[in-house]
Motif scaffolding. Sequence first.
Motif, PDB file in Angstrom:
ATOM      1  N   THR A 182      -3.832  10.922 -13.168  1.00 14.51           N
ATOM      2  CA  THR A 182      -3.268   9.639 -12.763  1.00 14.51           C
ATOM      3  C   THR A 182      -2.941   8.821 -14.000  1.00 14.51           C
ATOM      4  OG1 THR A 182      -5.467   8.631 -12.646  1.00 14.51           O
ATOM      5  CG2 THR A 182      -4.577   9.592 -10.623  1.00 14.51           C
ATOM      6  N   LYS A 183      -1.881   8.046 -13.892  1.00 15.60           N
ATOM      7  CA  LYS A 183      -1.539   7.072 -14.926  1.00 15.60           C
ATOM      8  C   LYS A 183      -1.498   5.693 -14.293  1.00 15.60           C
ATOM      9  CE  LYS A 183       1.302   9.541 -18.360  1.00 15.60           C
ATOM     10  NZ  LYS A 183       2.635   9.592 -19.019  1.00 15.60           N
ATOM     11  N   GLN A 184      -1.969   4.711 -15.035  1.00 16.63           N
ATOM     12  CA  GLN A 184      -1.820   3.349 -14.560  1.00 16.63           C
ATOM     13  C   GLN A 184      -0.360   2.929 -14.684  1.00 16.63           C
ATOM     14  OE1 GLN A 184      -4.580   0.587 -16.361  1.00 16.63           O
ATOM     15  NE2 GLN A 184      -6.268   1.312 -15.081  1.00 16.63           N
ATOM     16  N   VAL A 185       0.082   2.125 -13.731  1.00 19.66           N
ATOM     17  CA  VAL A 185       1.459   1.644 -13.678  1.00 19.66           C
ATOM     18  C   VAL A 185       1.434   0.129 -13.860  1.00 19.66           C
ATOM     19  CG1 VAL A 185       3.562   1.525 -12.290  1.00 19.66           C
ATOM     20  CG2 VAL A 185       2.060   3.538 -12.131  1.00 19.66           C
ATOM     21  N   TYR A 186       2.371  -0.382 -14.666  1.00 22.12           N
ATOM     22  CA  TYR A 186       2.347  -1.791 -15.061  1.00 22.12           C
ATOM     23  C   TYR A 186       3.678  -2.466 -14.742  1.00 22.12           C
ATOM     24  CZ  TYR A 186      -1.419   0.249 -17.831  1.00 22.12           C
ATOM     25  OH  TYR A 186      -2.534   0.952 -18.230  1.00 22.12           O
ATOM     26  N   ALA A 187       3.616  -3.774 -14.499  1.00 28.23           N
ATOM     27  CA  ALA A 187       4.821  -4.559 -14.236  1.00 28.23           C
ATOM     28  C   ALA A 187       5.703  -4.567 -15.474  1.00 28.23           C
ATOM     29  CB  ALA A 187       4.448  -5.984 -13.843  1.00 28.23           C
ATOM     30  N   MET A 188       6.994  -4.310 -15.292  1.00 21.67           N
ATOM     31  CA  MET A 188       7.909  -4.245 -16.419  1.00 21.67           C
ATOM     32  C   MET A 188       8.256  -5.621 -16.977  1.00 21.67           C
ATOM     33  SD  MET A 188      10.559  -1.152 -15.505  1.00 21.67           S
ATOM     34  CE  MET A 188      11.201  -1.152 -17.196  1.00 21.67           C
ATOM     35  N   ALA A 189       8.046  -6.681 -16.188  1.00 18.12           N
ATOM     36  CA  ALA A 189       8.393  -8.035 -16.642  1.00 18.12           C
ATOM     37  C   ALA A 189       7.654  -9.036 -15.768  1.00 18.12           C
ATOM     38  CB  ALA A 189       9.906  -8.253 -16.575  1.00 18.12           C
ATOM     39  N   ASN A 190       7.733 -10.305 -16.152  1.00 24.86           N
ATOM     40  CA  ASN A 190       7.154 -11.373 -15.353  1.00 24.86           C
ATOM     41  C   ASN A 190       7.929 -11.526 -14.046  1.00 24.86           C
ATOM     42  OD1 ASN A 190       5.111 -12.428 -17.198  1.00 24.86           O
ATOM     43  ND2 ASN A 190       6.837 -12.967 -18.490  1.00 24.86           N
ATOM     44  N   GLY A 191       7.230 -11.838 -12.985  1.00 21.55           N
ATOM     45  CA  GLY A 191       7.900 -12.030 -11.712  1.00 21.55           C
ATOM     46  C   GLY A 191       6.922 -12.265 -10.588  1.00 21.55           C
ATOM     47  N   TRP A 192       7.368 -12.014  -9.355  1.00 21.00           N
ATOM     48  CA  TRP A 192       6.541 -12.208  -8.165  1.00 21.00           C
ATOM     49  C   TRP A 192       6.572 -10.936  -7.335  1.00 21.00           C
ATOM     50  CZ3 TRP A 192       8.977 -16.094 -10.552  1.00 21.00           C
ATOM     51  CH2 TRP A 192       8.266 -17.282 -10.742  1.00 21.00           C
ATOM     52  N   ILE A 193       5.397 -10.470  -6.918  1.00 19.71           N
ATOM     53  CA  ILE A 193       5.338  -9.380  -5.960  1.00 19.71           C
ATOM     54  C   ILE A 193       5.722  -9.960  -4.600  1.00 19.71           C
ATOM     55  CG2 ILE A 193       3.892  -7.670  -4.815  1.00 19.71           C
ATOM     56  CD1 ILE A 193       2.189  -7.526  -7.304  1.00 19.71           C
ATOM     57  N   VAL A 194       6.876  -9.561  -4.084  1.00 20.13           N
ATOM     58  CA  VAL A 194       7.365 -10.142  -2.835  1.00 20.13           C
ATOM     59  C   VAL A 194       7.153  -9.215  -1.655  1.00 20.13           C
ATOM     60  CG1 VAL A 194       9.011 -11.668  -3.948  1.00 20.13           C
ATOM     61  CG2 VAL A 194       9.712  -9.338  -3.355  1.00 20.13           C
ATOM     62  N   ALA A 195       6.901  -7.936  -1.886  1.00 16.04           N
ATOM     63  CA  ALA A 195       6.602  -7.010  -0.802  1.00 16.04           C
ATOM     64  C   ALA A 195       5.819  -5.838  -1.371  1.00 16.04           C
ATOM     65  CB  ALA A 195       7.873  -6.513  -0.107  1.00 16.04           C
ATOM     66  N   ALA A 196       4.964  -5.253  -0.546  1.00 16.87           N
ATOM     67  CA  ALA A 196       4.159  -4.123  -1.010  1.00 16.87           C
ATOM     68  C   ALA A 196       3.593  -3.389   0.189  1.00 16.87           C
ATOM     69  CB  ALA A 196       3.033  -4.594  -1.927  1.00 16.87           C
ATOM     70  N   ARG A 197       3.263  -2.128  -0.038  1.00 17.38           N
ATOM     71  CA  ARG A 197       2.480  -1.347   0.911  1.00 17.38           C
ATOM     72  C   ARG A 197       1.357  -0.710   0.100  1.00 17.38           C
ATOM     73  NH1 ARG A 197       4.877   0.949   5.439  1.00 17.38           N
ATOM     74  NH2 ARG A 197       6.783   1.389   4.264  1.00 17.38           N
ATOM     75  N   VAL A 198       0.107  -0.875   0.524  1.00 17.89           N
ATOM     76  CA  VAL A 198      -1.018  -0.423  -0.297  1.00 17.89           C
ATOM     77  C   VAL A 198      -1.823   0.687   0.353  1.00 17.89           C
ATOM     78  CG1 VAL A 198      -1.180  -2.637  -1.483  1.00 17.89           C
ATOM     79  CG2 VAL A 198      -2.567  -2.225   0.561  1.00 17.89           C
ATOM     80  N   THR A 199      -1.584   0.951   1.640  1.00 16.55           N
ATOM     81  CA  THR A 199      -2.199   2.107   2.296  1.00 16.55           C
ATOM     82  C   THR A 199      -1.102   2.879   3.026  1.00 16.55           C
ATOM     83  OG1 THR A 199      -2.724   0.800   4.271  1.00 16.55           O
ATOM     84  CG2 THR A 199      -4.445   1.011   2.583  1.00 16.55           C
ATOM     85  N   ASN A 200      -1.288   4.183   3.182  1.00 14.87           N
ATOM     86  CA  ASN A 200      -0.232   5.035   3.724  1.00 14.87           C
ATOM     87  C   ASN A 200      -0.035   4.882   5.223  1.00 14.87           C
ATOM     88  OD1 ASN A 200       1.309   6.394   1.894  1.00 14.87           O
ATOM     89  ND2 ASN A 200       0.408   8.399   2.270  1.00 14.87           N
ATOM     90  N   GLY A 201      -1.122   4.671   5.966  1.00 15.35           N
ATOM     91  CA  GLY A 201      -1.025   4.698   7.408  1.00 15.35           C
ATOM     92  C   GLY A 201      -0.651   6.090   7.896  1.00 15.35           C
ATOM     93  N   THR A 202      -0.126   6.166   9.083  1.00 16.67           N
ATOM     94  CA  THR A 202       0.322   7.435   9.660  1.00 16.67           C
ATOM     95  C   THR A 202       1.740   7.285  10.182  1.00 16.67           C
ATOM     96  OG1 THR A 202      -0.589   6.888  11.828  1.00 16.67           O
ATOM     97  CG2 THR A 202      -2.021   8.111  10.315  1.00 16.67           C
ATOM     98  N   VAL A 203       2.423   8.414  10.345  1.00 15.86           N
ATOM     99  CA  VAL A 203       3.764   8.454  10.930  1.00 15.86           C
ATOM    100  C   VAL A 203       3.711   9.411  12.114  1.00 15.86           C
ATOM    101  CG1 VAL A 203       6.171   9.063  10.556  1.00 15.86           C
ATOM    102  CG2 VAL A 203       4.871   7.934   8.732  1.00 15.86           C
ATOM    103  N   ASN A 204       4.058   8.900  13.299  1.00 13.25           N
ATOM    104  CA  ASN A 204       3.949   9.701  14.529  1.00 13.25           C
ATOM    105  C   ASN A 204       2.551  10.296  14.686  1.00 13.25           C
ATOM    106  OD1 ASN A 204       6.603   9.135  15.081  1.00 13.25           O
ATOM    107  ND2 ASN A 204       7.386  11.082  14.302  1.00 13.25           N
ATOM    108  N   GLY A 205       1.563   9.507  14.273  1.00 13.49           N
ATOM    109  CA  GLY A 205       0.183   9.941  14.404  1.00 13.49           C
ATOM    110  C   GLY A 205      -0.271  10.947  13.375  1.00 13.49           C
ATOM    111  N   MET A 206       0.572  11.237  12.395  1.00 12.04           N
ATOM    112  CA  MET A 206       0.245  12.251  11.393  1.00 12.04           C
ATOM    113  C   MET A 206       0.108  11.615  10.016  1.00 12.04           C
ATOM    114  SD  MET A 206       2.917  15.207  12.617  1.00 12.04           S
ATOM    115  CE  MET A 206       2.374  16.312  11.301  1.00 12.04           C
TER     116      MET A 206
END
Length: 728
Positions: free
Chosen positions: A363-387
Amino acid sequence: MPVPETFQLYGDTTLVAPQSPNANVNPLPNQPRHVTRTATLHFTHGWRYRPGDNSANRHVHFWIDLDGSLYQNNEADNRFRHAGGAPYFNTGDLIRNTSVAVEITRFGKIEPRPGGGGWRINGPNVNFDDDPTDPEWCDYSPMSNAPGPRRFNLWKIAGGDTHEAATRPYYKIKSAEFNDNRNPESGQFLRDVLFTDEQLATCVLWLKAILENYRIPKRFLRNPATGVENPWIDTVVLARDNQPDAMLRQEAIERASSHQGVWGHMNLQGNRVDPGASMDYYRLKRGISDRWWYPVNLDGTERALNYLDAGRSVDYLALTEYGELSDLEAYYRLNEEGQTGFYPIGSNRVWHGAIHLDSGSDTKQVYAMANGWIVAARVTNGTVNGMALPYSRCFVLIKHPVHTQDNGDEIDYGANSTRIVYSLYMHLEPAVLAQRPDGAGGQRWDFDYATMPPWLCHFLIDNPTHATVNTGGIIYPNHKVDLSDYLGDTGMYITDVRNGTPVMDRTIHVEVFTTEDPNTFGSNPWTAGNNRVIDPTPDDAIADHGMLDSYVRDAAGDGIDIVDIKNAAPGMRSLAIQSRSEHTLTDKSQLGHHNVAVTDDEWTMLIRPLCFHADITADAAAPAVEIGPYHGTTTVWHFHPFTFLQWMNQRVDRHDQILADQDKARPHLQSNIVINNGYVTGFQNLGGATPTQLQQNTGAIVYPEAQYNENTYSIWLRSNVTTRALML
C-alpha cells in the motif's frame, strides 16, 4: 488565494469582530506602515481573548481565539511594537514598521506541578489535572470565569494528553512532549500546550489573506548558512561565536531586514519562544502554498505530516516539498511503465482522463495534490446487487478554486482569475468503521488518527449518526484539506490483463479536470490547437477524434492494443481533452459500439459502480453549490495530472520570485481581504482593482504597502533617526 474562500466559523457569528483602537496601549496608534514585508506570529500565554483588554498583548493587529474566531485590535496598516530582538539588537522599530502581527490564544509553557499531581502553567501558575476521559468539547467563556458559548473540539486535536483546569473543570487543554530543535527550552519545559485545530485552520486563512494582500512571499525564515527554511531558528542559534557585539548586532539587523515572509517572535528574540514548539509550521507552509505536489511518493515512503510523531521529528523539521519538477520524468514513467491506466485513452479507444499509479502488493499513502475542499467521497465499498466487489470503488473528490490567469509574468489574484479545478482519487482502500458508546448514552464512530486520514476522523466526529457512510454511500464533507494532506491508501483494482483475465492489485486512479475552457487559463500549453482535443460525440465515452490517429498507431498490425497505447502515452502528456467524464455514465449504450464487448454483468459489477457522478446527481442530499459546476455537467476538460502540476508550479515559482525581488511596480492588490476604515471585515475577492493612490508632500505615488522609487524601498529603522533606503 483561491476564492471564494470558505471561512469556517466555530464560535462567533461574524467573520471578524472589530475592536476599537486603544490609544492607551500603543504609542503609535495612528502611524501607518509604508512597507509590509512580514507576518509575525505570537501566542498570548493566557486564558483567552478578551475584547477590550488593555493588556500589553493588545499591541498586535489581529487575534485568533481558541475556537478559531478572528478578531482585529487596530488598523491593519498601523505600526505596533510587538517584537523585540534581544539579546543582540532591538528590532522594535524595524518590526513595527514592516510587519503585521497576530496573537494566537493559548497557554504555552507547562510544567509538573510542584509536589506532584498534575501540571502548572508557568507564569500565571494555573493548575491543571490529568483528564483520562478525553472529553469531546471544551466550553469556556471569553468574558467570565464560567462556562460559555465558546467551544473547541478536543477530539479534533490529533494526539496529545488532555488536562482540565483544577478550578475550572469546563476548561480543557491538550499538551505533548517536544524534545527536538523546535523547543529551545525542552530542558525546563518539555511539554507544550497544543493549538486547536480550529486555530490552525483560521491561521492558514489569515496568513494567505495577509500575504497576498501585502504581496509578501509565501515562505518562512531561512537559515542563512544553508538557505533552507527553518521557522524554528532564532537569533541565538544564528549568532557566530567570538564576534564583537557590534558585529552580531549588525548581522542580526541585516538578517531581520532581509526576510520577507512568515516568522515567529522566537526568530527575532532569543529569550522568547512564541508561537511555540507545538506550532505546526508544516501545516501552515502547505496551507498557504499555491503549488501542486505529487499524489504519492515514488519510493513508497510515508510523508512526515504528523508534528507529534517524535520518531519522525527530523523528517518533519525538514519541511520537505513533493512537487519538484526535477522529479517529473520519473513520475511520468511511474504511470507509463505500468500495464493499465494511461492518459488520455485506454484500450479500444475508450476515454481515460486519468493515470493509474500502481503500488503492487504494497500500500502507498495517497495525498492531496493541492489545497481545496473534499466535496464528495466514498469510504466503504458496500455491496452491488447484494454482492461484495473484488475491487475498491472508494474515492475522494477535491474542489480546488485556482487562480489560473496571469497578469504579465505574475499570477493574477483578481476575482475573474479564479477557476474551479477538481482532482479525483479513485480506488482508495476502504475504511473499516465501527461504533462504540460515547459515554453519554449514545454512540459515536470509532476513529483512529494513527490509521485513518484526519479528514475522515473529523467527518466521523461531526456526523456520529450518518446513515450510509458505513454501507458504501457517498458523503459530502465539504472539508478543507491542505496541500499534501493524507487522503487514504492505494486500494485494489485491475492492474494487468493476462490471457484475457483481469489481474487485481493495489493502485490509485488520479484525475485532474475542470468544466472551464483552458483558453480562459491565461498562458498555458493547452491554448495551442494541436494540444486541444474536443470529442465530436460527447454523449458516449469513445475516443473517436481523428487527431488521436497521429499518436496511436497499430505497430504490429494486430489492432490497437495496450502496447500501442503505452508507446503513444509520452506524446500525449500535453493534451487537454474535452470529453464525457467516465464517471458520468448511466447506461451501457454510452460505451458506444464497444458496448457489444461488455456483458451486462461486467457493466453492472465492473463499470457502473465507479460512475459516482450519476449517484450524486440522483441524490437530493448532494449539495450542488458545494460540489460546484461538475455537479451539473457530464462533459469536462481533462489534463494529465503531472502536466497540470508542472504548469502550476512554474507559474507559482515565477510569481514567488518576483515577490522575493520586491518588484512592486504593479499596484497593490486587495485579493481576498476586505478592509473597511482600516479594519478587516471579511475574506473575499475584490477583483484586484487599483487602489487609491496616496500623494505625499513630494508628489510621489505611494502604494499602501510600499514607498517605491526605482526598485528602492524605504524602510524606517528607527523613529528618531533618518530613513534608511535599502536596495532589495
